[in-house]
Design an enzyme around this catalytic site. Sequence first.
Site, PDB file in Angstrom:
ATOM      1  N   ARG A  18       0.798  -1.220  -0.076  1.00 41.17           N
ATOM      2  CA  ARG A  18      -0.118   0.061   0.035  1.00 41.17           C
ATOM      3  C   ARG A  18       1.065   1.338   0.041  1.00 41.17           C
ATOM      4  O   ARG A  18       2.148   1.048   0.058  1.00 41.17           O
ATOM      5  CB  ARG A  18      -0.885  -0.165   0.865  1.00 41.17           C
ATOM      6  CG  ARG A  18      -0.555  -0.650   2.503  1.00 41.17           C
ATOM      7  CD  ARG A  18       0.538   0.040   3.289  1.00 41.17           C
ATOM      8  NE  ARG A  18       0.055   1.650   3.201  1.00 41.17           N
ATOM      9  CZ  ARG A  18       0.856   2.603   3.354  1.00 41.17           C
ATOM     10  NH1 ARG A  18       2.205   2.462   3.547  1.00 41.17           N
ATOM     11  NH2 ARG A  18       0.506   3.634   3.732  1.00 41.17           N
ATOM     12  N   GLY A  19       0.378   2.433  -0.128  1.00 41.71           N
ATOM     13  CA  GLY A  19       0.928   3.888  -0.336  1.00 41.71           C
ATOM     14  C   GLY A  19       1.046   3.723  -1.868  1.00 41.71           C
ATOM     15  O   GLY A  19       1.703   3.051  -2.586  1.00 41.71           O
ATOM     16  N   ALA A  20       0.896   5.012  -2.267  1.00 41.38           N
ATOM     17  CA  ALA A  20       0.498   5.228  -3.748  1.00 41.38           C
ATOM     18  C   ALA A  20       1.734   4.886  -4.573  1.00 41.38           C
ATOM     19  O   ALA A  20       1.583   4.034  -5.568  1.00 41.38           O
ATOM     20  CB  ALA A  20       0.248   6.882  -3.967  1.00 41.38           C
ATOM     21  N   ARG A  60      -7.301  -0.953  -6.957  1.00 36.96           N
ATOM     22  CA  ARG A  60      -7.810  -0.010  -6.122  1.00 36.96           C
ATOM     23  C   ARG A  60      -7.969   1.422  -6.888  1.00 36.96           C
ATOM     24  O   ARG A  60      -7.132   1.474  -8.005  1.00 36.96           O
ATOM     25  CB  ARG A  60      -6.529   0.398  -5.095  1.00 36.96           C
ATOM     26  CG  ARG A  60      -6.591  -0.703  -3.910  1.00 36.96           C
ATOM     27  CD  ARG A  60      -5.649  -0.222  -2.873  1.00 36.96           C
ATOM     28  NE  ARG A  60      -6.132   0.804  -1.781  1.00 36.96           N
ATOM     29  CZ  ARG A  60      -5.703   1.190  -0.872  1.00 36.96           C
ATOM     30  NH1 ARG A  60      -4.386   1.061  -0.945  1.00 36.96           N
ATOM     31  NH2 ARG A  60      -6.263   1.871   0.040  1.00 36.96           N
ATOM     32  N   GLN A 162      -2.377   2.421  10.228  1.00 33.80           N
ATOM     33  CA  GLN A 162      -0.902   2.562   9.406  1.00 33.80           C
ATOM     34  C   GLN A 162       0.123   3.313   9.913  1.00 33.80           C
ATOM     35  O   GLN A 162       1.178   3.031   9.932  1.00 33.80           O
ATOM     36  CB  GLN A 162      -0.933   3.287   7.784  1.00 33.80           C
ATOM     37  CG  GLN A 162      -1.671   2.328   6.794  1.00 33.80           C
ATOM     38  CD  GLN A 162      -3.408   2.477   6.829  1.00 33.80           C
ATOM     39  OE1 GLN A 162      -3.912   2.841   7.782  1.00 33.80           O
ATOM     40  NE2 GLN A 162      -3.744   2.136   5.583  1.00 33.80           N
ATOM     41  N   ASP A 203      -2.379  10.660  -2.590  1.00 28.50           N
ATOM     42  CA  ASP A 203      -2.728   9.388  -3.470  1.00 28.50           C
ATOM     43  C   ASP A 203      -3.131  10.127  -4.850  1.00 28.50           C
ATOM     44  O   ASP A 203      -2.654   9.491  -5.797  1.00 28.50           O
ATOM     45  CB  ASP A 203      -3.648   8.631  -2.870  1.00 28.50           C
ATOM     46  CG  ASP A 203      -3.185   7.771  -1.822  1.00 28.50           C
ATOM     47  OD1 ASP A 203      -3.231   8.550  -0.577  1.00 28.50           O
ATOM     48  OD2 ASP A 203      -3.094   6.735  -1.887  1.00 28.50           O
ATOM     49  N   ASN A 213      -5.679  12.017   0.223  1.00 28.98           N
ATOM     50  CA  ASN A 213      -4.766  11.292   0.837  1.00 28.98           C
ATOM     51  C   ASN A 213      -5.624  10.416   1.760  1.00 28.98           C
ATOM     52  O   ASN A 213      -6.893  10.543   2.015  1.00 28.98           O
ATOM     53  CB  ASN A 213      -3.814  12.269   1.840  1.00 28.98           C
ATOM     54  CG  ASN A 213      -2.777  11.280   2.332  1.00 28.98           C
ATOM     55  OD1 ASN A 213      -1.990  10.422   1.841  1.00 28.98           O
ATOM     56  ND2 ASN A 213      -2.450  11.581   3.586  1.00 28.98           N
ATOM     57  N   LYS A 214      -4.952   9.741   2.774  1.00 28.18           N
ATOM     58  CA  LYS A 214      -5.861   8.670   3.828  1.00 28.18           C
ATOM     59  C   LYS A 214      -6.742   9.477   4.597  1.00 28.18           C
ATOM     60  O   LYS A 214      -6.389  10.810   5.212  1.00 28.18           O
ATOM     61  CB  LYS A 214      -4.729   8.318   4.900  1.00 28.18           C
ATOM     62  CG  LYS A 214      -5.065   7.377   5.855  1.00 28.18           C
ATOM     63  CD  LYS A 214      -6.051   6.223   5.486  1.00 28.18           C
ATOM     64  CE  LYS A 214      -5.238   5.359   4.430  1.00 28.18           C
ATOM     65  NZ  LYS A 214      -6.256   4.578   3.636  1.00 28.18           N
TER      66      LYS A 214
HETATM   67  O1  MRU Z   1      -4.714   3.094   2.180  1.00 28.87           O
HETATM   68  P1  MRU Z   1      -3.170   3.282   1.840  1.00 28.87           P
HETATM   69  O2  MRU Z   1      -2.604   2.831   3.257  1.00 28.87           O
HETATM   70  O3  MRU Z   1      -2.774   2.787   0.686  1.00 28.87           O
HETATM   71  O4  MRU Z   1      -3.321   4.756   1.873  1.00 28.87           O
HETATM   72  C1  MRU Z   1      -1.778   5.384   1.873  1.00 28.87           C
HETATM   73  C2  MRU Z   1      -1.827   6.965   1.983  1.00 28.87           C
HETATM   74  O5  MRU Z   1      -2.872   7.678   2.156  1.00 28.87           O
HETATM   75  C3  MRU Z   1      -0.479   7.679   1.884  1.00 28.87           C
HETATM   76  O6  MRU Z   1      -0.353   8.704   2.684  1.00 28.87           O
HETATM   77  C4  MRU Z   1      -0.332   7.965   0.415  1.00 28.87           C
HETATM   78  O7  MRU Z   1      -0.381   6.746  -0.449  1.00 28.87           O
HETATM   79  C5  MRU Z   1       0.990   8.449   0.269  1.00 28.87           C
HETATM   80  S1  MRU Z   1       2.309   7.502   0.308  1.00 28.87           S
HETATM   81  C6  MRU Z   1       3.763   8.080   0.007  1.00 28.87           C
END
Ligand code: MRU
Length: 314
Positions: A18-20, A60, A162, A203, A213-214
């Site tokens: 996970r994470g963009a 996703r 996270q 994201d 973002n999250k």
């Molecule tokens: O649902 P996730 O854990 O994939 O969400 C991740 C985030 O929101 C991060 O802040 C974002 O992807 C940036 S990662 C460098």
Amino acid sequence: MECRTKEVWDAIKRLAVRGAPAIGVAAAYGVVLGVMQEEGRRRPDAALVKEVCDYLATSRPTAVNLFWALNRMRAVSAPRGDWKAALLAEARSIEAEDQEVCRRIGQHGAKLLSSGDVVLTHCNAGALATAGMGTALAVVYAAVAEGKQITVYADETRPLLQGSRLTAWELSRSGVPVTVICDNVAASVMRDKGVSLVITGADRIAANGDAANKIGTYGLAILAREHGIPFYVAAPTSTLDLSLAHGGLIPIEEREALEVSHGLGRRTAPPGVAIYNPAFDVTPARYITGIITEHGIAAPPYEVSLRRLAQTMC
Ligand code: MRU
């Protein structure tokens, strides 16, 4: 574990990756696996690559890095017919570029931090979310590497934690002092604990600077404004989606109710109660002090500064 395209899709879907930026890199390798698993059954060609990319694109919806990476894989050609080698080379480039991009985001962002600063962050935008040292956390790591003393408050980031599971783990492992707080403690920490700066990842960032973002990031940005604290987003230019005029057009993933009703391993909400579980929210550009990218820090008005950055990329 042996990994085929289906496993890569699953890993992205259930957030094992996970994470963009990490999602984009994993998907790129997933395309290579998709072609390899057809070996002996079907001659690889552009149509097969497209099929695999289309499939991975359903994992996703919000992080645009996924679609950005898959577009790069779709654009690969193999004049000598060696699709596996050509796709693998592109996936490796995407991975290597991400490492360099993270390093540069860190370099640019570190200029914003002075010794003694206190950073508040949300979710995980660190090494565990990228192929390199992260985005928001790259800024912290780079400042620390320059000899600055930085302490971090990490929102635990409900429902999947996270912040507490990943951000606190990687910062403490790197020797950066980190304190985990429940998400609803952020306002008090901003008022009482001398937070100098909020830095989060993103994201997807629309042309006007609105940033997804999250979930919970939007609230933090409002709180930061109320407390006079600068709010920065750190993201690679692969997170820009200039085809979208504003953040209202960003698709927001809604995840399973179970993540909320059984978030901490056992039922915490009554059976049958309605649950709303969006994975992301959009922070309006007016709350964002600057967007830290590998090409420098974009300032408002973002319609202008982000377009200029996109031209740098071409
Ligand atoms: O649902 P996730 O854990 O994939 O969400 C991740 C985030 O929101 C991060 O802040 C974002 O992807 C940036 S990662 C460098």
